[in-house]
Design an enzyme around this catalytic site. Structure first.
Site, mmCIF file in Angstrom:
data_model
loop_
_atom_site.group_PDB
_atom_site.id
_atom_site.type_symbol
_atom_site.label_atom_id
_atom_site.label_comp_id
_atom_site.label_asym_id
_atom_site.label_seq_id
_atom_site.Cartn_x
_atom_site.Cartn_y
_atom_site.Cartn_z
ATOM 1 C CG ASP A 194 -81.485 -5.463 -47.985
ATOM 2 O OD1 ASP A 194 -82.295 -5.747 -48.899
ATOM 3 O OD2 ASP A 194 -80.247 -5.426 -48.149
ATOM 4 C CG HIS B 280 -80.710 -9.682 -49.237
ATOM 5 N ND1 HIS B 280 -79.990 -10.812 -49.488
ATOM 6 C CD2 HIS B 280 -79.800 -8.704 -49.041
ATOM 7 C CE1 HIS B 280 -78.682 -10.541 -49.437
ATOM 8 N NE2 HIS B 280 -78.547 -9.261 -49.168
ATOM 9 C CD GLU C 168 -81.191 -2.338 -49.586
ATOM 10 O OE1 GLU C 168 -81.024 -1.356 -48.823
ATOM 11 O OE2 GLU C 168 -80.287 -3.137 -49.862
ATOM 12 C CD GLU D 87 -78.136 -4.877 -52.837
ATOM 13 O OE1 GLU D 87 -78.642 -4.210 -51.912
ATOM 14 O OE2 GLU D 87 -77.461 -5.887 -52.636
ATOM 15 C CG HIS E 241 -75.171 -1.653 -52.542
ATOM 16 N ND1 HIS E 241 -74.226 -2.476 -53.115
ATOM 17 C CD2 HIS E 241 -75.806 -2.404 -51.616
ATOM 18 C CE1 HIS E 241 -74.309 -3.672 -52.565
ATOM 19 N NE2 HIS E 241 -75.246 -3.659 -51.647
HETATM 20 O O1 LIG Z 1 -77.686 -3.931 -49.124
HETATM 21 C C1 LIG Z 1 -76.708 -4.645 -48.875
HETATM 22 O O2 LIG Z 1 -75.646 -4.195 -48.421
HETATM 23 C C2 LIG Z 1 -76.811 -6.147 -49.117
HETATM 24 O O3 LIG Z 1 -77.930 -6.402 -49.900
HETATM 25 C C3 LIG Z 1 -75.562 -6.687 -49.769
HETATM 26 O O4 LIG Z 1 -75.347 -6.046 -50.975
HETATM 27 C C4 LIG Z 1 -75.665 -8.152 -50.115
HETATM 28 O O5 LIG Z 1 -75.737 -8.860 -48.941
HETATM 29 C C5 LIG Z 1 -74.507 -8.625 -50.966
HETATM 30 O O6 LIG Z 1 -73.280 -8.273 -50.425
HETATM 31 MG MG LIG Z 2 -79.301 -4.783 -50.078
#
Ligand SMILES: O=C(O)[C@@H](O)[C@H](O)[C@H](O)CO
Ligand SMILES: [Mg+2]
Length: 382
Positions: free
Chosen positions: A183, A185, A209, A235, A285
């Site tokens: 991820d 992010h 991701e 997400e 997600h």
């Molecule tokens: O893919 C995931 O689970 C992360 O990107 C979380 O959504 C993020 O840290 C916010 O809670």
């Molecule tokens: Mg994520």
């Protein structure tokens, strides 16, 4: 049957639960939350309750449409998350009223269980590799880890090497059969995304991701289309209308709508169908609680292109409470062979432990996203 009340509970680690009651004595649960904004979503739910109280909960599509369209202003994370949790609770009530799981009302399941992945943490390669092995020992056949921490538009090679060392250690530890998601992010800007994707190609990842923020995928569209590594994101998209450009762009292989952010079961089913028409997979997600996971599994049951499910069991950044704490019977999430069964009980298929929810709501939480900085003092994407 009429809706009589909506009640929200702010519970650790960083979640928000919603209970909708009816005059028939049937109660439904939802999880309307966006991480870091639980109180805002609770306020949005309270505002939408004015419309819902007195209505028949079983007209889910009608209520969704009114709450989406009649507000004039559309979408947004807070509103769509409120709508998502309400949608889950209305489906839960409707299923219970019919004595059937939600997936049966949606046409019946196309699968019995779905593969899941576990988050793994660790700052150094040996720690991350150990966390991956521990996940595999617990039965997981896929894991997800963070890519780089704060990264500037142009950054140094050692940061790249650090990510590569971390990923390499995990691949080395788990072997070729375990799926590894990385991820980014949305922390990575265009030039470094290009560098990192190339550097990670040899490790045959399950997916990368949010290689860049969703709003910037057009900037590296050619690279993403050519990438041998599957690309996942979504997400932070909240509706069919948010997803349509991403789906038609040809750069994404896996979309990751969140059943608690993107309008609930009703909306994500439509998003999944749009994706299926473009041969794109769905991996909902869900670093959230048991109600959100139950809603995801109802969707996974009926969406043919659902491929893997995120779930928060033992997730390292949720502290205070874990996934199974709030359900009466934790075995309702039956994990085996790296998969979890689709719950077959009525509604969302789980029984929420209301006494425990009240107890933890008395503690509550004020979870906020951390603020990260680059060495020059400017804010970094978390
Ligand atoms: O893919 C995931 O689970 C992360 O990107 C979380 O959504 C993020 O840290 C916010 O809670
Ligand atoms: Mg994520």
């Amino acid at each position: 049957m009429k809706i009589t009340s909506l009640t929200t509970y702010v519970v650790p680690p960083r979640w928000l639960f919603l209970k909708i009651e009816t005059d028939a004595g049937i109660v439904g649960w939802g999880e309307p939350v966006i991480e870091g904004r639980a109180a805002s979503v609770a306020a949005a739910v309270e505002e939408l309750a004015d419309y819902l109280v007195g209505k028949d909960p079983r007209r889910v599509e009608e209520h969704w449409t009114v709450l989406y369209r009649s507000g004039f202003y559309r979408g947004g994370g807070i509103h769509m998350s409120a709508l998502a949790g309400i949608d889950q609770a209305l489906w839960d009530i409707t299923g219970r009223a019919h004595g059937a799981p939600v997936h049966e009302l949606l046409g019946g399941r196309v699968r019995d269980r779905i593969k899941v992945y576990s988050w793994i943490g660790g700052d150094r390669p040996d720690q991350t590799a150990a966390a991956a092995l521990a996940a595999v020992e617990r039965g997981f056949t896929a894991v997800k880890m963070n890519g780089p921490e704060e990264l500037q538009y142009l950054d140094t090679r050692d940061k790249v090497e650090r990510v590569v060392a971390n990923v390499a250690a995990v691949r080395e530890a788990v072997g070729p059969d375990v799926g590894i998601g990385v991820d980014f992010h949305g922390r990575v800007h265009r030039p470094m995304a290009r560098v990192l994707l190339e550097a990670l190609a040899p490790y045959h990842l399950m997916f990368v991701e949010e290689p860049v923020l969703s709003e910037h995928v057009d900037g590296i569209a050619d690279l993403l289309r050519a990438s041998a590594t599957p690309i996942a994101l979504g997400e932070r998209l909240f509706s069919r209308w948010d997803f349509k450009d991403v789906i038609t762009s040809g750069v994404v292989d896996v979309i990751q709508p969140d059943l608690s952010h993107a309008g609930g079961i009703t909306e994500v089913r439509k998003i999944a169908a749009m994706a299926e028409a473009y041969d794109i997979a769905v991996a909902p997600h869900c670093p959230l609680g048991p109600i959100a996971l139950a809603a995801c599994l109802q969707l996974d049951a009926v969406a043919y292109n659902a491929v893997i499910q995120e779930q928060s069991l033992g997730i390292h950044y949720n502290t205070g409470n874990d996934l199974l704490d709030y359900v009466v019977d934790p075995s309702v999430f039956a994990y085996s062979e790296g998969m979890v069964d689709i719950p077959r009980g009525p509604g969302l298929g789980i029984e929420v432990d209301e006494d425990y929810v009240r107890e933890r709501a008395a503690v509550g939480h004020r979870w906020r996203n951390p603020v990260w900085r680059h060495p020059d003092g400017s804010v970094a994407e978390w």
